[in-house]
Design an enzyme around this catalytic site. Structure first.
Site, PDB file in Angstrom:
ATOM      1  N   LYS A   1      31.401   7.600  56.753  1.00  0.00           N
ATOM      2  CA  LYS A   1      31.298   7.809  58.218  1.00  0.00           C
ATOM      3  C   LYS A   1      30.611   6.628  58.842  1.00  0.00           C
ATOM      4  O   LYS A   1      31.124   6.471  60.050  1.00  0.00           O
ATOM      5  CB  LYS A   1      30.764   9.208  58.606  1.00  0.00           C
ATOM      6  CG  LYS A   1      29.137   9.458  57.920  1.00  0.00           C
ATOM      7  CD  LYS A   1      28.277   9.059  58.921  1.00  0.00           C
ATOM      8  CE  LYS A   1      27.066   9.250  58.261  1.00  0.00           C
ATOM      9  NZ  LYS A   1      25.690   8.853  59.379  1.00  0.00           N
TER      10      LYS A   1
ATOM     11  N   ASN B   1      25.948   2.155  63.687  1.00  0.00           N
ATOM     12  CA  ASN B   1      26.954   1.631  63.248  1.00  0.00           C
ATOM     13  C   ASN B   1      28.269   1.582  64.439  1.00  0.00           C
ATOM     14  O   ASN B   1      28.986   0.401  64.341  1.00  0.00           O
ATOM     15  CB  ASN B   1      27.746   2.522  62.157  1.00  0.00           C
ATOM     16  CG  ASN B   1      26.684   2.554  60.717  1.00  0.00           C
ATOM     17  OD1 ASN B   1      26.877   1.817  60.059  1.00  0.00           O
ATOM     18  ND2 ASN B   1      25.988   3.663  60.683  1.00  0.00           N
TER      19      ASN B   1
ATOM     20  N   SER C   1      23.046  14.060  62.305  1.00  0.00           N
ATOM     21  CA  SER C   1      21.495  14.329  62.511  1.00  0.00           C
ATOM     22  C   SER C   1      20.851  13.089  62.735  1.00  0.00           C
ATOM     23  O   SER C   1      20.124  12.353  61.987  1.00  0.00           O
ATOM     24  CB  SER C   1      20.494  14.685  60.943  1.00  0.00           C
ATOM     25  OG  SER C   1      21.541  14.020  59.979  1.00  0.00           O
TER      26      SER C   1
ATOM     27  N   VAL D   1      19.357  -2.185  61.121  1.00  0.00           N
ATOM     28  CA  VAL D   1      20.075  -1.985  60.004  1.00  0.00           C
ATOM     29  C   VAL D   1      21.146  -0.915  60.204  1.00  0.00           C
ATOM     30  O   VAL D   1      20.880   0.212  60.646  1.00  0.00           O
ATOM     31  CB  VAL D   1      19.395  -1.292  58.555  1.00  0.00           C
ATOM     32  CG1 VAL D   1      20.297  -1.392  57.403  1.00  0.00           C
ATOM     33  CG2 VAL D   1      18.480  -2.646  58.385  1.00  0.00           C
TER      34      VAL D   1
END
Length: 332
Positions: free
Chosen positions: A195, A260, A142, A283
């Site tokens: 993940k 990430n 998502s 972040v």
């Protein structure tokens, strides 16, 4: 909980919170929405969109009640949607006077409350006496950017009481958001946390110029790693290949929107962790999650070479190239 008459409030103002607001307004007449800065609220009212995130998403501002006091929005909302970085959640909720134990929560936080290594559902239960059955968890692939573009997405809403999960799901479903339900709040939360760590690892591999063949091996090992961990921490029957688990991992590992993966890519290219964060100005939940999962696993001793490789680079000053070479010898 009556979805049609309940008032929903969003705590969070970033891209995912903005995407959630768009989803909610497909189903309810008005929402409450918390922003920390009054100037952001004023700009939003003037422009008709969030001035900082997903500016392509236009809103009818008369359908939004803006707040910059957390106590007020909690008091005025029956269902509270959390969409802030997990590391900031204790600060945002500190000093609350309102009773949260009678409220319903829908968590869009794919992270862990790091000071005690608690999942969001555990944090709400421990510090605010929120029953587990009053918390829903949004899981599955998502990215906010695709929701903003109304790209077809499949989300899972988890709650230990599946009828309640279905009622939560009706809040966010639409012509472009298909929903399913699950009773696995621990598994969906833990895999949502893990993940992000694995996406950092995949980004490091990309930054080090490992190819698609290796990425496929890394991911196939990582999903087995995730299963070993969640089965140890919360052993129930689950299919790790469901989109709530595997799908979320794949999109975070491979997508251009993944923060990430970007963090890992920068580190693989030679950035220090600090400079990578400065360059991103965003972040990346996986950074905080890596330390928490490492510490939680001290009690379980699950074999998790991918997550441990990432932790060694982020927190033990291991050189990315050498740590990745050591990992390649453990994969199959």
């Amino acid at each position: 909980m009556n979805i049609k008459t309940s008032t929903a409030g969003i705590i969070g103002s970033g891209s995912w919170a903005t995407a959630i607001a768009k989803m909610l307004l497909e189903n309810v007449g008005q929402i409450n929405w918390f922003f920390r800065k009054t100037e952001t609220i004023e700009s939003f009212k003037e422009l008709g969109y969030n001035p900082r995130y997903l500016q392509s998403v236009e809103f009818e501002t008369e359908r939004i009640n803006f707040y910059n006091d957390v106590d007020e929005i909690v008091h005025d909302s029956d269902i509270i949607v959390l969409a802030v970085p997990s590391a900031f959640l204790p600060e945002i909720l500190s000093g609350l006077k309102s009773d949260l134990s009678t409220k319903y929560f829908l968590s869009g936080i794919k992270g862990i409350v790091t000071h005690e290594n608690l999942l969001v559902v555990e944090y709400l239960n421990k510090y605010f006496n929120v029953p587990y059955e009053n918390v829903g968890v949004i899981a599955g692939p998502s990215h906010a950017e695709e929701v903003a573009l109304e790209k077809l997405s499949y989300l899972t809403v988890a709650n230990i009481d599946e009828p309640k999960a279905a009622r939560f799901a009706r809040l966010i479903e639409s012509s472009y958001i298909f929903t399913s339900t699950s009773d696995d709040i621990w598994g969906t939360e833990y895999t949502s946390v893990m993940k992000n760590i694995i996406a950092i690892g995949a980004g490091i591999a990309h930054g080090l110029r490992y190819g698609d063949n290796f990425q496929a091996v890394l991911v196939s090992n990582a999903i087995r790693e995730m299963k070993r961990f969640v089965d140890a921490v919360h052993p129930i029957t689950r299919d790790i290949k469901d989109s709530a688990y595997l799908g979320d991992l794949l999109v975070t590992v491979y997508s251009q929107f993944s923060r990430n993966r970007l963090l890992g890519t920068l580190i693989g290219r030679g950035y220090s962790v600090r400079n990578a964060f400065l360059d991103m100005n965003m972040v990346a939940e996986g950074y905080y999650a890596s330390k928490s999962i490492h510490e939680i696993n001290q009690n379980y001793n699950v074999d998790m070479p991918v997550c441990e490789m990432v932790h060694s680079i982020l927190y033990e000053n291991q050189q990315a190239k050498k740590a990745m070479i050591r990992l390649t010898e453990k994969l199959s």
